[in-house]
Design an enzyme around this catalytic site. Structure first.
Site, PDB file in Angstrom:
ATOM      1  N   GLY A 167      36.874  88.626  34.146  1.00 43.92           N
ATOM      2  CA  GLY A 167      35.828  87.871  33.476  1.00 43.92           C
ATOM      3  C   GLY A 167      34.466  88.510  33.698  1.00 43.92           C
ATOM      4  O   GLY A 167      34.364  89.718  33.819  1.00 43.92           O
ATOM      5  N   LEU A 168      33.440  87.666  33.770  1.00 39.97           N
ATOM      6  CA  LEU A 168      32.066  88.126  33.937  1.00 39.97           C
ATOM      7  C   LEU A 168      31.680  89.162  32.893  1.00 39.97           C
ATOM      8  O   LEU A 168      31.098  90.183  33.212  1.00 39.97           O
ATOM      9  CB  LEU A 168      31.852  88.704  35.340  1.00 39.97           C
ATOM     10  CG  LEU A 168      31.851  87.694  36.486  1.00 39.97           C
ATOM     11  CD1 LEU A 168      31.638  88.407  37.801  1.00 39.97           C
ATOM     12  CD2 LEU A 168      30.755  86.652  36.295  1.00 39.97           C
ATOM     13  N   CYS A 169      32.081  88.920  31.666  1.00 32.66           N
ATOM     14  CA  CYS A 169      31.669  89.856  30.623  1.00 32.66           C
ATOM     15  C   CYS A 169      31.195  89.076  29.405  1.00 32.66           C
ATOM     16  O   CYS A 169      31.595  89.328  28.290  1.00 32.66           O
ATOM     17  CB  CYS A 169      32.783  90.834  30.279  1.00 32.66           C
ATOM     18  SG  CYS A 169      34.396  90.101  30.114  1.00 32.66           S
ATOM     19  N   GLY A 170      30.345  88.092  29.645  1.00 36.69           N
ATOM     20  CA  GLY A 170      29.730  87.349  28.552  1.00 36.69           C
ATOM     21  C   GLY A 170      30.766  86.624  27.718  1.00 36.69           C
ATOM     22  O   GLY A 170      31.742  86.101  28.239  1.00 36.69           O
ATOM     23  N   PHE A 209      32.883  87.878  25.714  1.00 37.99           N
ATOM     24  CA  PHE A 209      33.908  88.803  25.208  1.00 37.99           C
ATOM     25  C   PHE A 209      35.274  88.135  25.039  1.00 37.99           C
ATOM     26  O   PHE A 209      35.843  88.129  23.941  1.00 37.99           O
ATOM     27  CB  PHE A 209      34.001  90.010  26.146  1.00 37.99           C
ATOM     28  CG  PHE A 209      35.163  90.903  25.874  1.00 37.99           C
ATOM     29  CD1 PHE A 209      35.135  91.776  24.805  1.00 37.99           C
ATOM     30  CD2 PHE A 209      36.286  90.865  26.670  1.00 37.99           C
ATOM     31  CE1 PHE A 209      36.206  92.599  24.546  1.00 37.99           C
ATOM     32  CE2 PHE A 209      37.365  91.688  26.416  1.00 37.99           C
ATOM     33  CZ  PHE A 209      37.316  92.559  25.353  1.00 37.99           C
TER      34      PHE A 209
END
Lengths: 289, 128
Positions: free
Chosen positions: A89-92, A94
């Protein structure tokens, strides 16, 4: 009003968060470059492959029976949705944007009384789809063990999908992924891979000799083309993920900076207030004497 | 004529050549300027690009080739430049093909076995 000590602790913690997001952004930037290069290198093959398939399919028309992967199974009752997302995760937005597109698609199909089967690639998408569609899941591909996207991964997935098709498990397969436009824009895309969609002939008609004949060549060529579509989707996804993470972490770093500034102002104000208060106490104490 | 050799992961060569030798599935062939437009699939074997007296050899694990009057485009499943092409690499390829052959049925099995045979004969050529 929080005490001076609390404020100081708070500022320190935001500072270390900023350090982490900054580092993640830089790592994503490096990975993005590598992913983009990989996508770039794979492009000539895809372009040539598309051209050959178009050529072959257009000179094939009307002769004999087309292979099943091109003509379809004659029905569109059962749909296979291949949802490719990231492992992390931690990709906006996406993962969510791909899942949103897939979810819409699935709801639509179910609304039309079609049967839906879902194959997930990457655990983030699986987690998000689980609540609503768990009963439709047929398989999952885990990408955590692969550091870079090799063709062999796509080949494995592709063979699995083709095998299902051979056994009449589905009629139409669509792959969901995010096309990489730029660091800021990634475009969630649904692409139908089975039956193979043949682009309109661009008029550039080749009169080819075929060895062996058209049918046999197509039978060999089409699976390769389908696998290549999956490979392209995985590569685009990898680049998009890193791009999305990079901009998400850039935002986070900026926000942390702003927060530090605000907290520092509050800290200074309360420090001054404390000094003033002490002074007043001393002065009024002296006056009273 | 222009010669392109691409694999799914990268473009291996894009050069001007005089002639290209290809391991066609129904026999070896050489493509030169003015060749009849042709599409064919490849068996495991050598692709040789000839420029003047020089020859560059690549080993492909199969694939397709599109020949036109002024270009040759090889879409290879896998390409190994000659220096990387050693017996262990081939052993690996052979064992992978063996595995595929054992899972397939009927016509598919024949095809896979034929490829396996080609790969084995290629290995014997290399080790000499």
């Amino acid at each position: 009003m929080p005490s001076l000590k609390d404020l100081k602790i708070r500022i320190e913690s935001v500072k270390s968060t900023r350090k982490i997001t900054k580092a993640m952004q830089m790592v994503a930037a490096a990975k993005l470059r590598r992913a983009q290069e990989a996508a770039e290198r794979a492009r000539p093959y895809s372009e040539k492959m598309d051209k050959v398939v178009t050529n072959l399919a257009s000179s094939f028309q009307g002769e004999g029976s087309a292979p099943k992967v091109m003509s379809g199974s004659g029905s569109d009752q059962v749909h296979l949705l291949i949802v490719a997302t990231a492992e992390r995760g931690l990709c906006g937005g996406f993962n969510s944007s791909i899942v949103r597109l897939a979810r819409q698609h699935a709801r639509n199909l179910i609304g039309q009384n079609k049967q839906v089967k879902i194959l997930t690639i990457g655990k983030k998408g699986r987690e998000q789809l689980k609540r609503e569609f768990e009963s439709y899941f047929i398989d999952h591909v885990d990408l955590t063990q692969y550091k870079i996207i090799r063709f062999s991964i796509a080949q494995e997935i592709g063979e699995k999908v083709l095998d299902l098709f051979e056994h009449n498990e589905f009629d139409v397969a669509t792959v969901f992924f995010s096309r990489f436009q730029s660091v800021i824009t990634q475009d969630p895309t649904a692409q139908q891979i089975i039956p193979v969609e043949v682009k309109e002939d661009n008029g550039e008609k080749g009169f080819y000799d075929f060895e062996p004949d058209e049918t046999e060549l197509l039978v060999d060529l089409l699976p390769q083309a389908i696998i290549n579509h999956i490979f392209t989707a995985l590569l685009e996804n990898a680049a998009s993920e890193q791009g999305a993470r990079m901009s998400a972490m850039d935002n986070a770093t900026r926000n942390a900076g702003e927060m530090i500034d605000k907290l520092t102002i509050v800290y200074n104000r309360s420090r001054q207030a404390a000094i003033t208060k002490e002074l007043i106490e001393i002065i009024s104490g002296a006056e009273a004497l | 004529m222009h010669f392109d050799l691409v694999s799914p992961e990268k473009s291996v060569a894009s050069i001007e050549v005089d002639a290209v030798d290809l391991p066609g599935v129904e026999g070896d062939m050489t493509a030169m300027d003015g060749h009849l437009p042709m599409l064919t699939s490849l068996r495991p074997g050598f692709v040789k690009a000839r420029v003047g007296g020089d020859e560059t050899r690549y080993v492909v694990a199969g694939g397709f080739v599109e020949i036109t009057a002024d270009s040759v485009t090889v879409l290879a499943d896998e390409v190994f430049p000659e220096e990387e092409f050693t017996t262990p690499v081939l052993d690996d390829l052979v064992s992978r093909l063996e595995e595929t052959a054992s899972t397939k049925e009927m016509q598919e099995k024949d095809k896979a076995e034929k490829r396996l045979g080609d790969a084995i004969s290629l290995r014997s050529q290399i080790s000499h």
